[in-house]
Design a protein around this motif. Structure first.
Motif, PDB file in Angstrom:
ATOM      1  N   ARG A 190      -0.238  -3.197   3.418  1.00 16.84           N
ATOM      2  CA  ARG A 190      -0.858  -2.815   2.533  1.00 16.84           C
ATOM      3  C   ARG A 190      -1.926  -1.883   2.634  1.00 16.84           C
ATOM      4  NH1 ARG A 190      -4.303  -6.254  -1.655  1.00 16.84           N
ATOM      5  NH2 ARG A 190      -5.952  -5.616  -0.385  1.00 16.84           N
ATOM      6  N   ALA A 191      -2.968  -1.557   3.726  1.00 18.86           N
ATOM      7  CA  ALA A 191      -3.785  -0.548   3.411  1.00 18.86           C
ATOM      8  C   ALA A 191      -3.126   0.625   4.080  1.00 18.86           C
ATOM      9  CB  ALA A 191      -4.638  -0.847   4.729  1.00 18.86           C
ATOM     10  N   THR A 192      -1.938   0.909   4.942  1.00 14.61           N
ATOM     11  CA  THR A 192      -1.072   1.797   5.035  1.00 14.61           C
ATOM     12  C   THR A 192      -0.170   2.468   4.169  1.00 14.61           C
ATOM     13  OG1 THR A 192       0.369   0.253   6.071  1.00 14.61           O
ATOM     14  CG2 THR A 192      -1.145   1.620   7.346  1.00 14.61           C
ATOM     15  N   LEU A 193       0.271   1.799   3.064  1.00 14.30           N
ATOM     16  CA  LEU A 193       1.551   2.239   2.630  1.00 14.30           C
ATOM     17  C   LEU A 193       1.284   2.400   1.162  1.00 14.30           C
ATOM     18  CD1 LEU A 193       4.812  -0.831   3.968  1.00 14.30           C
ATOM     19  CD2 LEU A 193       3.519   2.072   4.631  1.00 14.30           C
ATOM     20  N   VAL A 194       0.205   1.023   0.535  1.00 21.60           N
ATOM     21  CA  VAL A 194      -0.243   1.457  -0.895  1.00 21.60           C
ATOM     22  C   VAL A 194      -1.416   2.473  -0.865  1.00 21.60           C
ATOM     23  CG1 VAL A 194      -0.512  -0.317  -2.972  1.00 21.60           C
ATOM     24  CG2 VAL A 194       0.593  -0.796  -0.930  1.00 21.60           C
ATOM     25  N   LYS A 195      -0.966   3.072  -1.226  1.00 21.56           N
ATOM     26  CA  LYS A 195      -1.779   4.384  -1.990  1.00 21.56           C
ATOM     27  C   LYS A 195      -2.685   4.054  -3.280  1.00 21.56           C
ATOM     28  CE  LYS A 195       1.378   7.417  -2.601  1.00 21.56           C
ATOM     29  NZ  LYS A 195       2.407   6.865  -2.075  1.00 21.56           N
ATOM     30  N   ASP A 196      -2.539   3.449  -4.626  1.00 20.11           N
ATOM     31  CA  ASP A 196      -2.810   3.115  -5.020  1.00 20.11           C
ATOM     32  C   ASP A 196      -3.532   1.829  -5.465  1.00 20.11           C
ATOM     33  OD1 ASP A 196      -3.890   3.166  -8.158  1.00 20.11           O
ATOM     34  OD2 ASP A 196      -3.336   4.650  -8.501  1.00 20.11           O
ATOM     35  N   LYS A 203       2.763  -4.967  -7.233  1.00 23.32           N
ATOM     36  CA  LYS A 203       3.790  -5.198  -7.215  1.00 23.32           C
ATOM     37  C   LYS A 203       3.842  -4.928  -5.826  1.00 23.32           C
ATOM     38  CE  LYS A 203       4.697  -1.869 -11.270  1.00 23.32           C
ATOM     39  NZ  LYS A 203       5.109  -0.672 -11.577  1.00 23.32           N
ATOM     40  N   PHE A 204       3.622  -5.214  -4.703  1.00 24.48           N
ATOM     41  CA  PHE A 204       3.276  -4.907  -3.457  1.00 24.48           C
ATOM     42  C   PHE A 204       2.926  -6.284  -3.006  1.00 24.48           C
ATOM     43  CE2 PHE A 204       1.368  -5.484   0.900  1.00 24.48           C
ATOM     44  CZ  PHE A 204       2.048  -4.615   1.544  1.00 24.48           C
ATOM     45  N   ASP A 205       1.949  -7.051  -2.785  1.00 24.87           N
ATOM     46  CA  ASP A 205       2.093  -8.625  -3.613  1.00 24.87           C
ATOM     47  C   ASP A 205       3.354  -9.575  -3.260  1.00 24.87           C
ATOM     48  OD1 ASP A 205      -0.258  -8.385  -2.512  1.00 24.87           O
ATOM     49  OD2 ASP A 205      -1.537  -9.175  -4.103  1.00 24.87           O
ATOM     50  N   ALA A 250      13.080  -0.120  -3.223  1.00 29.78           N
ATOM     51  CA  ALA A 250      13.875  -0.886  -4.633  1.00 29.78           C
ATOM     52  C   ALA A 250      12.796  -1.345  -5.117  1.00 29.78           C
ATOM     53  CB  ALA A 250      14.496  -1.680  -3.926  1.00 29.78           C
ATOM     54  N   SER A 251      11.708  -2.209  -5.887  1.00 26.47           N
ATOM     55  CA  SER A 251      11.063  -2.630  -6.006  1.00 26.47           C
ATOM     56  C   SER A 251       9.537  -1.131  -6.782  1.00 26.47           C
ATOM     57  CB  SER A 251       9.695  -3.771  -5.109  1.00 26.47           C
ATOM     58  OG  SER A 251      10.470  -4.542  -4.626  1.00 26.47           O
ATOM     59  N   LYS A 252      10.085  -0.196  -6.544  1.00 26.32           N
ATOM     60  CA  LYS A 252       9.238   0.799  -7.586  1.00 26.32           C
ATOM     61  C   LYS A 252       7.908   1.051  -7.482  1.00 26.32           C
ATOM     62  CE  LYS A 252      12.437   0.489 -11.417  1.00 26.32           C
ATOM     63  NZ  LYS A 252      13.381   1.171 -11.456  1.00 26.32           N
ATOM     64  N   ILE A 253       7.834   0.539  -5.428  1.00 20.42           N
ATOM     65  CA  ILE A 253       7.221   0.867  -5.082  1.00 20.42           C
ATOM     66  C   ILE A 253       6.782   2.156  -4.282  1.00 20.42           C
ATOM     67  CG2 ILE A 253       4.586   0.065  -3.138  1.00 20.42           C
ATOM     68  CD1 ILE A 253       5.630  -2.449  -3.827  1.00 20.42           C
ATOM     69  N   PRO A 254       5.553   2.769  -4.944  1.00 23.15           N
ATOM     70  CA  PRO A 254       5.652   4.740  -4.453  1.00 23.15           C
ATOM     71  C   PRO A 254       5.767   5.043  -2.570  1.00 23.15           C
ATOM     72  CG  PRO A 254       4.094   4.104  -5.601  1.00 23.15           C
ATOM     73  CD  PRO A 254       4.480   2.998  -5.846  1.00 23.15           C
ATOM     74  N   VAL A 255       6.239   4.047  -1.763  1.00 23.19           N
ATOM     75  CA  VAL A 255       5.721   4.220  -0.364  1.00 23.19           C
ATOM     76  C   VAL A 255       6.804   5.820   0.068  1.00 23.19           C
ATOM     77  CG1 VAL A 255       5.147   1.594   0.244  1.00 23.19           C
ATOM     78  CG2 VAL A 255       7.502   2.694   0.144  1.00 23.19           C
ATOM     79  N   SER A 256       6.240   6.150   0.556  1.00 19.44           N
ATOM     80  CA  SER A 256       6.933   7.539   1.756  1.00 19.44           C
ATOM     81  C   SER A 256       7.335   7.366   3.289  1.00 19.44           C
ATOM     82  CB  SER A 256       5.824   8.733   1.231  1.00 19.44           C
ATOM     83  OG  SER A 256       4.332   8.242   1.993  1.00 19.44           O
ATOM     84  N   THR A 257       7.669   8.033   4.060  1.00 20.06           N
ATOM     85  CA  THR A 257       7.816   7.631   5.025  1.00 20.06           C
ATOM     86  C   THR A 257       7.069   8.233   5.786  1.00 20.06           C
ATOM     87  OG1 THR A 257      10.684   8.698   4.795  1.00 20.06           O
ATOM     88  CG2 THR A 257      10.277   9.140   7.199  1.00 20.06           C
TER      89      THR A 257
END
Length: 392
Positions: free
Chosen positions: A45-51, A57-59, A11-18
């Motif tokens: 952060r290491a597993t979910l954020v690719k870029d 945004k993640f923080d 919902a925060s527009k962070i491109p995380v995948s299943t």
């Protein structure tokens, strides 16, 4: 809870995948990290954020989802939460407020210690005990001209000289699109620093043309580097009364990031003390000693401090006066160290300039800064840049 966290990130527009979320669950199941919020933050952060561009945004999303008050080290007294709930809020007339007397720093701390030892039950609307909605110097949601706020929410008076809670702030967003180019135009006054001895870059089109005119003999043509080569060290005040100025500070941060190639930034709260930090989500775990900053960045950096300078005078002048920790030296001592290290310096204040004279803390900061305080307006920024452009 973790599923809700995953949906919150999306919902925060962070491109995380299943797939990445399942990797996080597998890592937790394997026990690769200790059961602490800090370790979980690093793993998530290491597993979910690719870029890396999505780190900010993640923080922010992480801070919103896991927001909460934790126990502060060194505070042994346990005040029940229901004592601090807003049961009532007492409204005092201006005459009643004027009758309330400030205790002074030493007496305030001594009386607070006594209340912690003596109080056994909840109080609301009173003038002595730790409670809510009254005129006591200790508690929340009431009024006193100089007190200790105990609890996670302010009534908006902003007269506390100490705050008994662990507060979390968020980083300024440097990707905010400015509604005007005027801030950038004002900042460009500093480019006069780069005119002498500026680095040069290859002018490819000019080199090709000159070589062709020179019968094929290489004729290199150079041009001044386009980017501003001024070195800037900027400190941003965050949290508390600065929450009223987040939008304009983010606009300033975006402009600064876009204008200066050599930029270093740090955060502080109210007054600069012995340590600063880069990431508000990690400010308790990754503080940087201010002396380390002074030894890392040379005197050729131009110092800019951004803050409303609105605080208790004790935070500036008294050891232990910080609202959040015990500072062995007053804020004034650390500000003077900064000014000694960086002769070209200014303070940018987002508060309206006509009201500065009514704040004792602003008067003190202006004196320490040798009156180099400017409002966060276009005119104020231009005056600040002219100040920084003077040779010393």
């Amino acid at each position: 809870m973790l599923t809700d966290f995953f949906l919150h990130l999306k919902a925060s527009k962070i491109p995380v995948s299943t797939t990445e979320f399942l990797t996080l669950l597998e890592a937790l199941q394997a026990g690769v990290t200790a059961p602490s919020i800090d370790d979980f933050y690093i793993l998530a952060r290491a597993t979910l954020v690719k870029d890396e561009s999505h780190y900010d945004k993640f923080d922010r999303a992480f801070g919103v989802f896991f927001r909460g008050v934790t126990e502060l080290p060194g505070l042994e007294a346990d005040i029940p939460e229901d004592w601090l709930r807003r049961v009532m809020q007492r409204h005092l007339s201006p005459e009643e407020k004027a009758k309330l007397e400030k205790l002074g720093w030493d007496k305030l701390m001594e009386e607070f210690r006594k209340r912690l030892e003596e109080q056994k039950e909840h109080h609301s609307g009173g003038s002595k005990w730790i409670g809510t909605g009254g005129s006591s110097p200790f508690g929340a949601h009431g009024y006193h001209p100089e007190g200790i706020r105990v609890g996670p929410e302010s009534a908006g008076n902003r007269t506390a000289v100490k705050v008994w809670e662990q507060r979390q702030y968020r980083n300024l967003d440097d990707s905010v699109e400015l509604g005007t180019r005027n801030i950038k135009v004002a900042l460009r006054r500093l480019r006069r620093f780069a005119r002498e001895g500026a680095a040069e870059e290859l002018d490819l089109d000019g080199t090709i043309s000159a070589t062709a005119r020179n019968a094929g003999w290489l004729d290199l043509r150079m041009r001044p580097e386009r980017h501003n080569t001024v070195k800037v060290l900027i400190f941003f005040d965050v949290g508390g009364s600065m929450d009223d100025h987040i939008k304009v500070c983010e606009e300033l941060f975006s402009a600064v990031r876009g204008e200066f190639k050599h930029l270093e930034y740090f955060y502080f709260h109210n007054c600069v003390y012995e340590s600063v930090w880069r990431d508000n989500a990690r400010r308790f775990a990754s503080k940087r000693p201010l002396l380390d900053v002074l030894h890392t960045y040379g005197p050729d950096y131009k110092l800019i401090i951004v803050g409303d300078a609105t605080m208790s005078p004790y935070e500036i002048m008294v050891p232990g006066g910080s609202v959040e920790h015990y500072n062995e030296e007053p804020g004034a001592a650390w500000l003077r160290r900064l000014l000694d290290a960086y002769p070209s310096a200014c303070w940018i204040n987002p508060e309206h300039e006509p009201g500065w004279s009514y704040r004792q803390s602003i008067t003190l900061i202006r004196q320490i800064m040798a009156d180099r305080m400017f409002p966060l307006t276009i005119d104020g920024l231009e005056r600040a840049m002219r100040q920084l452009s003077r040779k010393r």
